[in-house]
Design an enzyme around this catalytic site. Sequence first.
Site, mmCIF file in Angstrom:
data_model
loop_
_atom_site.group_PDB
_atom_site.id
_atom_site.type_symbol
_atom_site.label_atom_id
_atom_site.label_comp_id
_atom_site.label_asym_id
_atom_site.label_seq_id
_atom_site.Cartn_x
_atom_site.Cartn_y
_atom_site.Cartn_z
ATOM 1 N N HIS A 1 39.993 -2.158 38.435
ATOM 2 C CA HIS A 1 38.778 -1.474 38.873
ATOM 3 C C HIS A 1 38.633 -0.048 38.327
ATOM 4 O O HIS A 1 37.554 0.376 37.953
ATOM 5 C CB HIS A 1 38.718 -1.446 40.399
ATOM 6 C CG HIS A 1 38.388 -2.779 40.999
ATOM 7 N ND1 HIS A 1 39.174 -3.891 40.829
ATOM 8 C CD2 HIS A 1 37.341 -3.177 41.761
ATOM 9 C CE1 HIS A 1 38.642 -4.918 41.465
ATOM 10 N NE2 HIS A 1 37.523 -4.516 42.039
ATOM 11 N N ARG B 1 41.231 -6.200 33.019
ATOM 12 C CA ARG B 1 40.506 -6.051 34.281
ATOM 13 C C ARG B 1 41.294 -5.261 35.312
ATOM 14 O O ARG B 1 42.372 -5.679 35.746
ATOM 15 C CB ARG B 1 40.127 -7.426 34.860
ATOM 16 C CG ARG B 1 39.157 -7.314 36.025
ATOM 17 C CD ARG B 1 38.730 -8.675 36.547
ATOM 18 N NE ARG B 1 37.721 -8.517 37.588
ATOM 19 C CZ ARG B 1 38.003 -8.166 38.843
ATOM 20 N NH1 ARG B 1 39.251 -7.989 39.216
ATOM 21 N NH2 ARG B 1 37.024 -8.015 39.737
ATOM 22 N N TYR C 1 21.499 1.122 31.465
ATOM 23 C CA TYR C 1 20.568 0.629 30.455
ATOM 24 C C TYR C 1 19.335 1.509 30.409
ATOM 25 O O TYR C 1 19.134 2.371 31.275
ATOM 26 C CB TYR C 1 20.192 -0.831 30.736
ATOM 27 C CG TYR C 1 19.284 -1.041 31.935
ATOM 28 C CD1 TYR C 1 19.760 -0.907 33.232
ATOM 29 C CD2 TYR C 1 17.941 -1.367 31.758
ATOM 30 C CE1 TYR C 1 18.933 -1.098 34.327
ATOM 31 C CE2 TYR C 1 17.103 -1.561 32.845
ATOM 32 C CZ TYR C 1 17.607 -1.422 34.122
ATOM 33 O OH TYR C 1 16.779 -1.602 35.202
ATOM 34 N N GLU D 1 10.524 1.719 46.089
ATOM 35 C CA GLU D 1 9.915 1.460 44.774
ATOM 36 C C GLU D 1 9.795 -0.044 44.628
ATOM 37 O O GLU D 1 10.045 -0.796 45.575
ATOM 38 C CB GLU D 1 10.755 2.093 43.654
ATOM 39 C CG GLU D 1 12.183 1.592 43.577
ATOM 40 C CD GLU D 1 13.051 2.392 42.602
ATOM 41 O OE1 GLU D 1 12.556 2.796 41.541
ATOM 42 O OE2 GLU D 1 14.251 2.588 42.913
ATOM 43 N N LEU E 1 14.588 5.277 41.185
ATOM 44 C CA LEU E 1 14.721 5.562 39.761
ATOM 45 C C LEU E 1 13.610 6.536 39.342
ATOM 46 O O LEU E 1 12.441 6.295 39.663
ATOM 47 C CB LEU E 1 14.597 4.277 38.937
ATOM 48 C CG LEU E 1 14.868 4.539 37.454
ATOM 49 C CD1 LEU E 1 16.364 4.592 37.184
ATOM 50 C CD2 LEU E 1 14.204 3.506 36.584
ATOM 51 N N ARG F 1 17.102 10.362 30.097
ATOM 52 C CA ARG F 1 17.546 9.569 31.256
ATOM 53 C C ARG F 1 18.787 8.756 30.901
ATOM 54 O O ARG F 1 19.691 8.605 31.730
ATOM 55 C CB ARG F 1 16.403 8.667 31.747
ATOM 56 C CG ARG F 1 16.716 7.986 33.072
ATOM 57 C CD ARG F 1 15.526 7.247 33.632
ATOM 58 N NE ARG F 1 15.122 6.133 32.802
ATOM 59 C CZ ARG F 1 14.042 5.370 33.032
ATOM 60 N NH1 ARG F 1 13.275 5.620 34.079
ATOM 61 N NH2 ARG F 1 13.739 4.376 32.230
ATOM 62 N N LYS G 1 20.356 4.423 36.273
ATOM 63 C CA LYS G 1 19.792 3.157 35.791
ATOM 64 C C LYS G 1 20.934 2.197 35.454
ATOM 65 O O LYS G 1 21.239 1.905 34.290
ATOM 66 C CB LYS G 1 18.888 3.409 34.583
ATOM 67 C CG LYS G 1 17.856 2.345 34.379
ATOM 68 C CD LYS G 1 16.733 2.844 33.503
ATOM 69 C CE LYS G 1 15.836 1.740 33.017
ATOM 70 N NZ LYS G 1 15.263 0.901 34.066
HETATM 71 N N1 PMP Z 1 12.131 1.495 39.220
HETATM 72 C C1 PMP Z 1 13.038 0.578 38.847
HETATM 73 C C2 PMP Z 1 14.008 0.081 39.845
HETATM 74 C C3 PMP Z 1 13.069 0.096 37.529
HETATM 75 O O1 PMP Z 1 13.981 -0.808 37.150
HETATM 76 C C4 PMP Z 1 12.093 0.573 36.603
HETATM 77 C C5 PMP Z 1 12.045 0.061 35.193
HETATM 78 N N2 PMP Z 1 13.230 0.164 34.520
HETATM 79 C C6 PMP Z 1 11.168 1.517 37.042
HETATM 80 C C7 PMP Z 1 11.215 1.962 38.350
HETATM 81 C C8 PMP Z 1 10.132 2.069 36.102
HETATM 82 O O2 PMP Z 1 10.720 2.936 35.169
HETATM 83 P P1 PMP Z 1 10.036 3.253 33.773
HETATM 84 O O3 PMP Z 1 8.674 3.782 34.071
HETATM 85 O O4 PMP Z 1 10.920 4.289 33.169
HETATM 86 O O5 PMP Z 1 9.981 1.983 32.996
#
Ligand code: PMP
Length: 283
Positions: free
Chosen positions: A102, A100, A33, A181, A206, A52, A148
């Site tokens: 895997h 379904r 996403y 994070e 991320l 991304r 993501k």
């Molecule tokens: N880390 C994670 C795990 C996230 O889900 C997000 C938001 N999607 C971010 C960092 C921040 O990313 P962004 O600045 O691109 O929104």
Amino acid sequence: MSRIAYVNGAYVPLSHAYVHIEDRGYQFADGIYEGIAVRRGRMVDLEPHLNRLWRSLGELSIQAPMDRGPMTAVFKEVIRQNRARDAFLYIQVTRGVAKRDHGFPADSWPALVITCRRVDFDQVAARAKAGVKAVSHPDIRWGRCDVKSVSLLPNVLAKQAARDAGAFETVLVDKDGFVTEGSSTNIWMVTKDGTLVTRSTADNILPGITRMTVSELAHGHQMVIEERAFSLEEAKDAAELFLTSSTAGAMPIIELDGNKIGDGTPGPVASRLAAAYMDFMNA
Ligand code: PMP
């Protein structure tokens, strides 16, 4: 006016927006996403978000459902149909519908779903002035947090831990005691000598788009940035802490696990970056 979603080629009221029960996103979290802030009708940092999105698809060998040009046109149409000025655009691509099993199906077509919801950026700015609380939680996610992926159960549990504690965000901590994070944000600290520190994107986090833009803004303000891991203890003892994300911008953290950060109010560096990011969104 009811919200409009885009679902596999159709613009439909949210109340009629459905995907198939054998969509692999539903059964395997086999999808990715993106989330893009919309400010005054304009998508913020569109190109890096598209980059991304395409990278996430490539890493999972999911075919892009369409090229960037048409996809951008669909984003704009969703924004237009929702009459959205200040909003959050959510884009999800899964490997699609298949019996379904895997392993990758031979013949599925990727599914694309887009929604849009309003965001009150005045409220975000007010929250940044007050600062937010955070709690820590073990990072129990997988080794590909650079992708993501919609596989977000650990992030869901972490965010709920924050809510249960009356906090805004959860700071995730790896098994060696280092901050990775937030559950949906990147985390930064400001050391007592004024250096900005945030974990490297090469270190299983991320690569936040807001993180990137805030880095550029910080450089523009002659701030020094170090990309390295920092421990939870260092974070608690930092001069300042803040988080970044597309909907939160740069947001000062004033308390972590009940410990005041600095004097317990938003510090000058985070406040300056919060304002600079708001100016960037408004530009
Ligand atoms: N880390 C994670 C795990 C996230 O889900 C997000 C938001 N999607 C971010 C960092 C921040 O990313 P962004 O600045 O691109 O929104």
